[in-house]
Design a protein around this motif. Structure first.
Motif, short mmCIF file in Angstrom:
data_model
loop_
_atom_site.label_atom_id
_atom_site.label_comp_id
_atom_site.label_asym_id
_atom_site.label_seq_id
_atom_site.Cartn_x
_atom_site.Cartn_y
_atom_site.Cartn_z
N VAL A 1 0.81 -1.22 0.00
CA VAL A 1 0.00 0.00 0.00
C VAL A 1 0.85 1.27 0.00
O VAL A 1 0.33 2.36 -0.28
CB VAL A 1 -0.95 0.02 1.21
CG1 VAL A 1 -1.98 -1.09 1.10
CG2 VAL A 1 -0.18 -0.10 2.53
N PHE A 2 2.13 1.17 0.33
CA PHE A 2 3.00 2.34 0.33
C PHE A 2 3.67 2.56 -1.01
O PHE A 2 3.86 3.69 -1.45
CB PHE A 2 4.08 2.20 1.42
CG PHE A 2 3.52 2.02 2.80
CD1 PHE A 2 2.99 3.10 3.49
CD2 PHE A 2 3.49 0.78 3.40
CE1 PHE A 2 2.46 2.94 4.75
CE2 PHE A 2 2.97 0.60 4.65
CZ PHE A 2 2.45 1.69 5.34
N LYS A 3 4.00 1.48 -1.67
CA LYS A 3 4.76 1.57 -2.91
C LYS A 3 3.86 1.52 -4.15
O LYS A 3 4.11 2.21 -5.15
CB LYS A 3 5.76 0.41 -2.95
CG LYS A 3 6.54 0.26 -4.24
CD LYS A 3 7.43 -0.97 -4.15
CE LYS A 3 8.12 -1.24 -5.47
NZ LYS A 3 8.93 -2.48 -5.42
N ASP A 4 2.81 0.68 -4.12
CA ASP A 4 1.97 0.49 -5.29
C ASP A 4 0.86 1.53 -5.39
O ASP A 4 0.46 2.13 -4.38
CB ASP A 4 1.36 -0.92 -5.26
CG ASP A 4 2.42 -2.00 -5.37
OD1 ASP A 4 3.27 -1.89 -6.27
OD2 ASP A 4 2.41 -2.94 -4.55
N LYS A 5 0.38 1.74 -6.60
CA LYS A 5 -0.63 2.76 -6.86
C LYS A 5 -2.03 2.16 -6.96
O LYS A 5 -2.20 1.00 -7.33
CB LYS A 5 -0.33 3.48 -8.18
CG LYS A 5 0.91 4.33 -8.19
CD LYS A 5 1.06 5.02 -9.54
CE LYS A 5 2.27 5.92 -9.60
NZ LYS A 5 2.39 6.58 -10.92
N ILE A 6 -2.99 2.98 -6.65
CA ILE A 6 -4.37 2.61 -6.90
C ILE A 6 -4.62 2.73 -8.40
O ILE A 6 -4.20 3.69 -9.04
CB ILE A 6 -5.35 3.50 -6.09
CG1 ILE A 6 -6.78 2.98 -6.26
CG2 ILE A 6 -5.25 4.96 -6.50
CD1 ILE A 6 -7.77 3.65 -5.33
N VAL A 7 -5.25 1.74 -8.99
CA VAL A 7 -5.54 1.74 -10.42
C VAL A 7 -6.98 2.15 -10.69
O VAL A 7 -7.27 2.83 -11.67
CB VAL A 7 -5.27 0.34 -11.03
CG1 VAL A 7 -5.60 0.32 -12.52
CG2 VAL A 7 -3.82 -0.05 -10.81
N GLY A 8 -7.88 1.72 -9.81
CA GLY A 8 -9.28 2.07 -9.98
C GLY A 8 -10.10 1.65 -8.78
O GLY A 8 -9.61 0.96 -7.88
N ILE A 9 -11.36 2.08 -8.76
CA ILE A 9 -12.27 1.80 -7.64
C ILE A 9 -13.57 1.26 -8.20
O ILE A 9 -14.13 1.82 -9.15
CB ILE A 9 -12.56 3.08 -6.83
CG1 ILE A 9 -11.26 3.70 -6.31
CG2 ILE A 9 -13.53 2.80 -5.69
CD1 ILE A 9 -11.44 5.11 -5.75
N SER A 10 -14.05 0.16 -7.62
CA SER A 10 -15.36 -0.37 -8.02
C SER A 10 -16.31 -0.33 -6.83
O SER A 10 -15.88 -0.43 -5.68
CB SER A 10 -15.23 -1.81 -8.54
OG SER A 10 -14.71 -2.66 -7.54
N MET A 11 -17.59 -0.21 -7.11
CA MET A 11 -18.60 -0.07 -6.06
C MET A 11 -19.98 -0.36 -6.62
O MET A 11 -20.18 -0.38 -7.84
CB MET A 11 -18.54 1.33 -5.47
CG MET A 11 -18.61 2.41 -6.51
SD MET A 11 -17.89 3.96 -5.96
CE MET A 11 -17.81 4.84 -7.54
N ASN A 12 -20.92 -0.60 -5.74
CA ASN A 12 -22.31 -0.79 -6.15
C ASN A 12 -23.22 -0.69 -4.94
O ASN A 12 -22.74 -0.69 -3.79
CB ASN A 12 -22.50 -2.14 -6.86
CG ASN A 12 -22.46 -3.31 -5.92
OD1 ASN A 12 -23.46 -3.73 -5.35
ND2 ASN A 12 -21.26 -3.86 -5.71
#
Length: 273
Positions: A94-105
């Protein structure tokens, strides 16, 4: 009855783990490799595979790429009271890698995916560049701050990870009121550690034990989810948030069981010994 977050004390309980992750990432070489074929051949395989199993959901799922649609969608989530949320990242650090996208419903809102950091490969430059028509962290932050304050119930699977992703990428301490990973351990603590995965648990409990045709997340491991084309990635991501809701519905029925109800009748039993 008021519900409390399952992870109100997140920072204190995981400080030592976070420090260990940072040390490990500093000593690890960041040299991505491509095994078993070219990037283009792997992406073609992924496209064919995802289309085969999830292509039928294109009209049922939504890919959000503009602020007006996002604002309206967030309004709908808040109005529905309860939602599911999942993140896609470039890795598990979680410190080094990036968020790519968010899913929800939610109940009255179709599963949706917000692409943020997908990249495309440029043959001429021999480099990756940010894909077009994505929303940025700066754009979506106010909407998710609004959602985090207003939403009443949030379902996640392994909320420790997703909440850290939100905290380190968006600076938002997103709430979780029901973690389906914890629910799986509560309802059956005797399984192998490898069993406690979203698609595995969902397959056994919500698909009546049949083989889960959507268990193919490992095909992204060699290239990274950020390199998966958005028109394919959103199908996979939306499915994750959708089955989180389905799993939550199943687990809530047993965890929040009302003892005043007749258990045998509720489970289709006739009372015979």
């Amino acid at each position: 009855m008021e519900q409390i977050s399952l992870f109100d004390d997140l920072t204190r309980s995981n400080r030592e783990d976070d420090i260990a992750i940072v040390k490990k990432s500093k000593s690890k070489k960041n040299t991505p490799t491509q095994k078993g074929g070219s990037l283009s051949s792997k992406l073609k395989f992924i496209r064919d595979f995802v289309e085969q199993y999830l292509g039928k959901y294109r009209d049922r799922y939504l890919c959000i790429r503009d602020m007006e649609t996002l604002h309206t969608y967030i309004d709908g989530l808040i109005a529905d009271y309860r939602m599911s949320l999942d993140t896609e990242t470039t890795g598990l650090n979680v410190f080094k890698d990036k968020i790519v996208g968010i899913s929800m419903n939610s109940k009255n809102n179709k599963p949706a995916y917000i692409p943020i950091n997908h990249v495309v490969y440029g043959v001429a430059t021999n480099t990756f560049s940010l894909a077009e028509n994505q929303l940025t962290i700066e754009q979506i932050r106010p909407e998710f701050e609004r959602l985090a304050k207003a939403i009443k119930e949030v379902d996640m699977f392994n909320a420790v990870f997703d909440r850290r992703v939100f905290r380190h990428n968006l600076g938002i301490d997103f709430p979780c009121t029901f973690d389906t990973s914890i629910g799986a351990h509560i309802l059956n603590e005797l399984k192998s550690p490898k069993w406690y995965k979203l698609k595995t648990v969902h397959s056994e409990w919500c698909l009546n034990g049949k083989e889960d045709e959507f268990s193919f997340g490992e095909i992204f491991n060699d290239i990274g989810f950020d390199k998966v084309p958005i028109d394919i990635a959103y199908l996979y991501a939306c499915r994750d948030s959708e089955i989180t809701t389905e799993l939550s519905d199943f687990e809530r029925e047993y965890i929040y069981y009302d003892p005043s109800q007749d258990f045998s009748a509720r489970n289709g039993m006739n009372g015979a010994s």
